[in-house]
Design an enzyme around this catalytic site. Structure first.
Site, PDB file in Angstrom:
ATOM      1  N   GLY A  67     -28.800  -8.936 -50.933  1.00 46.97           N
ATOM      2  CA  GLY A  67     -28.286  -8.138 -50.690  1.00 46.97           C
ATOM      3  C   GLY A  67     -27.494  -8.485 -49.932  1.00 46.97           C
ATOM      4  N   SER A  68     -26.256  -8.330 -48.479  1.00 43.85           N
ATOM      5  CA  SER A  68     -25.467  -8.818 -48.689  1.00 43.85           C
ATOM      6  C   SER A  68     -25.403  -9.382 -47.568  1.00 43.85           C
ATOM      7  CB  SER A  68     -24.120  -7.838 -48.125  1.00 43.85           C
ATOM      8  OG  SER A  68     -24.229  -6.755 -47.000  1.00 43.85           O
ATOM      9  N   THR A  69     -25.992  -9.605 -46.553  1.00 41.13           N
ATOM     10  CA  THR A  69     -26.927 -10.802 -45.117  1.00 41.13           C
ATOM     11  C   THR A  69     -26.937 -11.779 -46.089  1.00 41.13           C
ATOM     12  OG1 THR A  69     -27.189  -8.366 -43.989  1.00 41.13           O
ATOM     13  CG2 THR A  69     -27.990 -10.275 -43.190  1.00 41.13           C
TER      14      THR A  69
ATOM     15  N   GLY B  94     -33.377  -9.633 -45.904  1.00 43.07           N
ATOM     16  CA  GLY B  94     -32.687  -8.365 -45.136  1.00 43.07           C
ATOM     17  C   GLY B  94     -33.546  -7.394 -45.035  1.00 43.07           C
ATOM     18  N   ALA B  95     -32.954  -6.112 -44.911  1.00 44.85           N
ATOM     19  CA  ALA B  95     -33.883  -4.918 -44.100  1.00 44.85           C
ATOM     20  C   ALA B  95     -32.760  -3.892 -44.576  1.00 44.85           C
ATOM     21  CB  ALA B  95     -34.873  -4.824 -43.484  1.00 44.85           C
ATOM     22  N   ASP B  96     -33.027  -2.410 -45.203  1.00 40.86           N
ATOM     23  CA  ASP B  96     -32.754  -1.972 -44.890  1.00 40.86           C
ATOM     24  C   ASP B  96     -33.254  -0.843 -43.567  1.00 40.86           C
ATOM     25  OD1 ASP B  96     -31.183  -1.707 -47.449  1.00 40.86           O
ATOM     26  OD2 ASP B  96     -32.709  -1.505 -48.422  1.00 40.86           O
TER      27      ASP B  96
ATOM     28  N   LYS C  95     -36.840  -1.465 -47.975  1.00 41.32           N
ATOM     29  CA  LYS C  95     -36.284  -2.576 -48.170  1.00 41.32           C
ATOM     30  C   LYS C  95     -36.140  -1.877 -49.818  1.00 41.32           C
ATOM     31  CE  LYS C  95     -36.834  -6.440 -48.893  1.00 41.32           C
ATOM     32  NZ  LYS C  95     -34.956  -6.608 -48.329  1.00 41.32           N
TER      33      LYS C  95
ATOM     34  N   GLY D 272     -30.538  -2.523 -52.378  1.00 42.42           N
ATOM     35  CA  GLY D 272     -30.128  -3.747 -53.430  1.00 42.42           C
ATOM     36  C   GLY D 272     -30.942  -3.266 -55.050  1.00 42.42           C
TER      37      GLY D 272
ATOM     38  N   GLU E 141     -38.630  -8.670 -54.112  1.00 39.79           N
ATOM     39  CA  GLU E 141     -39.022  -9.003 -53.211  1.00 39.79           C
ATOM     40  C   GLU E 141     -39.740  -8.989 -52.800  1.00 39.79           C
ATOM     41  OE1 GLU E 141     -34.185  -7.496 -51.869  1.00 39.79           O
ATOM     42  OE2 GLU E 141     -35.575  -6.092 -51.311  1.00 39.79           O
TER      43      GLU E 141
HETATM   44  C1  5RP Z   1     -31.919  -5.493 -51.928  1.00 35.14           C
HETATM   45  C2  5RP Z   1     -32.931  -5.467 -50.076  1.00 35.14           C
HETATM   46  C3  5RP Z   1     -31.739  -5.765 -48.676  1.00 35.14           C
HETATM   47  O1  5RP Z   1     -32.117  -6.456 -48.401  1.00 35.14           O
HETATM   48  C4  5RP Z   1     -31.036  -4.723 -48.182  1.00 35.14           C
HETATM   49  O2  5RP Z   1     -30.359  -3.474 -48.879  1.00 35.14           O
HETATM   50  C5  5RP Z   1     -30.202  -5.330 -47.302  1.00 35.14           C
HETATM   51  O3  5RP Z   1     -29.231  -5.289 -47.844  1.00 35.14           O
HETATM   52  P1  5RP Z   1     -27.315  -4.983 -47.014  1.00 35.14           P
HETATM   53  O4  5RP Z   1     -27.912  -6.796 -46.343  1.00 35.14           O
HETATM   54  O5  5RP Z   1     -26.902  -5.985 -48.238  1.00 35.14           O
HETATM   55  O6  5RP Z   1     -27.202  -5.028 -45.569  1.00 35.14           O
HETATM   56  O7  5RP Z   1     -33.780  -5.160 -49.802  1.00 35.14           O
HETATM   57  O8  5RP Z   1     -32.944  -4.367 -52.214  1.00 35.14           O
END
Ligand code: 5RP
Length: 219
Positions: free
Chosen positions: A29-31, A82-84, A94, A97, A103
């Site tokens: 993910g972006s983080t 990271g997490a959603d 999660k 992505g 994960e």
């Molecule tokens: C990918 C994930 C990511 O951790 C989640 O989507 C958070 O992404 P971002 O850091 O881009 O907000 O679970 O499968």
């Protein structure tokens, strides 16, 4: 500060929790992408990494990290992802992505899961973010029918095939009061590979990027 700046801030902060000379688990993910940038500055102090996705692996390779196959690794001291969404018990949604299965496996192997998020991800109840489920393609309709009893609206994620060759069903409009029960129930549906609820394997430490600094919440 905007959301990206908060993600970058927390991704740089987590460096102080990285044990030297060990293998680190890396999410997606972006983080996490900001985290890989930060980790590259101490690459010489890290033995190597286990990665949860092609996109993270590509970036890690470009920085010259040693990439390890999970099956060749005895121990992962720490997993960073990271997490959603993440709640006050450090249970997560999660899979935004689509990397949820890998994960979850790496998180399960790791001694410690440190979740890094910007403040928008910290919620009282999980479910505003659509809950991803990785499903064997032939079971799509069956799983959607079985999911009806939990409420919510299921939609197949368009044009997405996971790295394991499966589809993603996103469940909208859930309010999740008992994440462990829901995770266990969805896992029992035939055809489900993984649900993006990380309630049984929750985070051990949450770091939240805010304008005022990084907030730490221990499990
Ligand atoms: C990918 C994930 C990511 O951790 C989640 O989507 C958070 O992404 P971002 O850091 O881009 O907000 O679970 O499968």
């Amino acid at each position: 500060m905007n959301q990206d700046e908060l993600k970058k801030k927390v991704a740089e902060y987590v460096l102080k929790y990285i044990p030297f000379n060990t293998i680190i688990g890396i999410g997606t993910g972006s983080t996490v992408s900001y985290f890989i940038d930060a980790l590259s500055t101490i690459k010489h102090l890290i033995k190597g990494v286990v990665s949860s996705s092609h996109s993270s692996t590509l970036k890690l390779k470009n920085f010259g990290f040693s990439i390890y196959d999970l099956n060749k690794v005895n121990k992962i001291m720490v997993y960073i992802d990271g997490a959603d969404e993440i709640n006050h018990q450090l249970q997560m949604i999660k899979g935004g992505g689509a990397a949820l299965t890998r994960e979850k496996i790496i998180a399960s192997v790791a001694n410690k899961f440190i979740c890094i998020v910007d403040k928008s991800k910290y919620v009282k109840y999980l479910g505003s973010f659509p809950l991803p489920i990785e499903v064997i393609p032939i079971a799509c309709n069956y799983v959607i029918n079985k999911m009806n009893k939990f409420g919510g609206i299921c939609k197949c994620r368009n044009n997405v095939i996971t790295e394991n060759g499966n589809i993603i069903i996103d469940v909208y409009n859930l309010k999740i009061y008992d994440p462990i029960k829901l995770e266990n129930s969805i896992n029992l549906i035939d055809g489900v590979v993984t649900v993006g609820l990380f309630a049984n394997r929750k985070a051990d430490l949450l770091l939240i990027g805010t304008e005022y600094g990084v907030e730490k919440i221990y499990c």
